[in-house]
Design an enzyme around this catalytic site. Structure first.
Site, mmCIF file in Angstrom:
data_model
loop_
_atom_site.group_PDB
_atom_site.id
_atom_site.type_symbol
_atom_site.label_atom_id
_atom_site.label_comp_id
_atom_site.label_asym_id
_atom_site.label_seq_id
_atom_site.Cartn_x
_atom_site.Cartn_y
_atom_site.Cartn_z
ATOM 1 N N ARG A 286 -19.758 -2.333 -23.226
ATOM 2 C CA ARG A 286 -20.801 -2.809 -22.104
ATOM 3 C C ARG A 286 -21.172 -1.719 -22.317
ATOM 4 N NH1 ARG A 286 -19.324 -6.398 -24.427
ATOM 5 N NH2 ARG A 286 -18.272 -8.054 -23.793
ATOM 6 N N SER B 211 -21.471 -11.439 -15.270
ATOM 7 C CA SER B 211 -20.063 -10.758 -15.221
ATOM 8 C C SER B 211 -19.722 -9.193 -14.747
ATOM 9 C CB SER B 211 -19.462 -10.480 -16.493
ATOM 10 O OG SER B 211 -18.701 -12.040 -16.822
ATOM 11 N N GLU C 55 -20.031 -3.892 -14.515
ATOM 12 C CA GLU C 55 -20.615 -4.353 -15.383
ATOM 13 C C GLU C 55 -22.512 -4.083 -15.057
ATOM 14 O OE1 GLU C 55 -20.825 -7.390 -18.734
ATOM 15 O OE2 GLU C 55 -18.476 -6.530 -18.332
#
Length: 299
Positions: A172, A221, A291
């Site tokens: 990510r 998320s 995130e």
């Protein structure tokens, strides 16, 4: 910077004091000093080249993985419109995608062209630019598996093509420079049967619908999965399911999602996330990493 400051001439659309809450999934946060919707890549490159180098620039896609703080963004937010949303098959396994194209458009175009391997993009609520920046992934696939190269416009206005290696992907995260805007990307999949590709997309879609609070104002998320752990499980074990701060709540359906129940400020959402991190650290000793991107200034 303020909205009275002189900016370079553009052929696209420049909006001063532009509210960002309507453009992000959380439906919270302040305004941008300026919102720029360029007519084409040349318009964007010219604008960035001539813009005072001290002015912050941020690209905004669908706003799904983002908290805009309540004081707004002190600079220029770039939003890529229809001119950047085209997707075409270059050959039997390769797609050329505009930076503003959605994951649904990319995966559907791939299906129609018989290109497998990009079905996972169907499940990520974002645009190609965001996928490239964040190494977006889900359901066993991530952008580093399919990216050939990305065309970007740097904060200086310089246009550059970056290869997979240039982007330095980790989980990510990429090494894409601050202020750079992804205007296009080339993805490579593999040959597949359209019916089988559609079946995989349907499976992913159903799984996502069953497990995630898709009908809520959420940011996707919230925390990265630590090595060997699932973020949602750590949050659940720390007793945070359903926990609230102001109008923000940890989803009862999926504990790695925060939701705006209707009245949350961005401060509520960020405070809730930080409290979840604190409780998880106290319970498991593991420090969760955000995130979701958090940008702008607090009120």
């Amino acid at each position: 910077m303020n909205a009275t400051q002189t900016l370079p001439d553009v052929r696209g659309k420049l909006t001063p004091d532009a509210p960002l809450a309507p453009l992000v999934w959380f439906k919270s946060g302040g305004a941008a000093d300026w919102l720029f919707e360029p007519k084409d890549a040349e318009d964007l490159a010219d604008f960035l080249r001539d813009l005072d180098p001290s002015v912050p620039v941020m690209a905004l896609g669908l706003g799904s993985n983002l908290i805009v703080r309540d004081g707004g963004f002190p600079g220029v937010v770039v939003r890529l419109g229809k001119a950047f949303a085209k997707v075409e098959a270059l050959d039997a396994t390769t797609l050329r995608c505009g930076g503003g194209a959605s994951g649904i458009l990319v995966s559907s175009t791939a299906r129609d062209a018989g290109i497998a391997g990009v079905e996972f993009l169907r499940s990520i609520p974002g645009t190609v630019g965001g996928f490239v920046r964040m190494n977006g992934g889900a359901y066993g696939g991530e952008v580093k598996d399919i990216l050939v190269e990305a065309d970007v416009i740097l904060r200086s206005g310089e246009r550059r093509t970056l290869t997979l290696a240039d982007l330095g992907y980790t989980y990510r995260h990429s090494e894409l420079p601050d202020g750079a805007v992804v205007v296009a990307a080339t993805f490579r999949g593999r040959r597949g049967e359209p019916a089988a590709i559609q079946a995989e997309m349907d499976r992913i879609s159903a799984s996502r619908e069953a497990s995630q609070p898709l009908r809520s104002k959420t940011g996707g998320s919230t925390f990265k999965n630590p090595d060997g752990h699932k973020a949602w499980q750590l949050v659940d074990e720390a007793g945070c399911r359903g926990f609230t701060v102001g109008g923000a709540q940890v989803s009862e359906k999926h504990t790695n999602f925060l939701i705006n129940t209707g009245t949350a400020t961005s401060a509520d959402i960020e405070t809730l996330g930080e409290e979840v991190r604190r409780r998880v650290k106290a319970k498991s000793g593991i420090e969760l990493q955000w995130e979701i991107q958090r940008v702008g200034v607090a009120k």
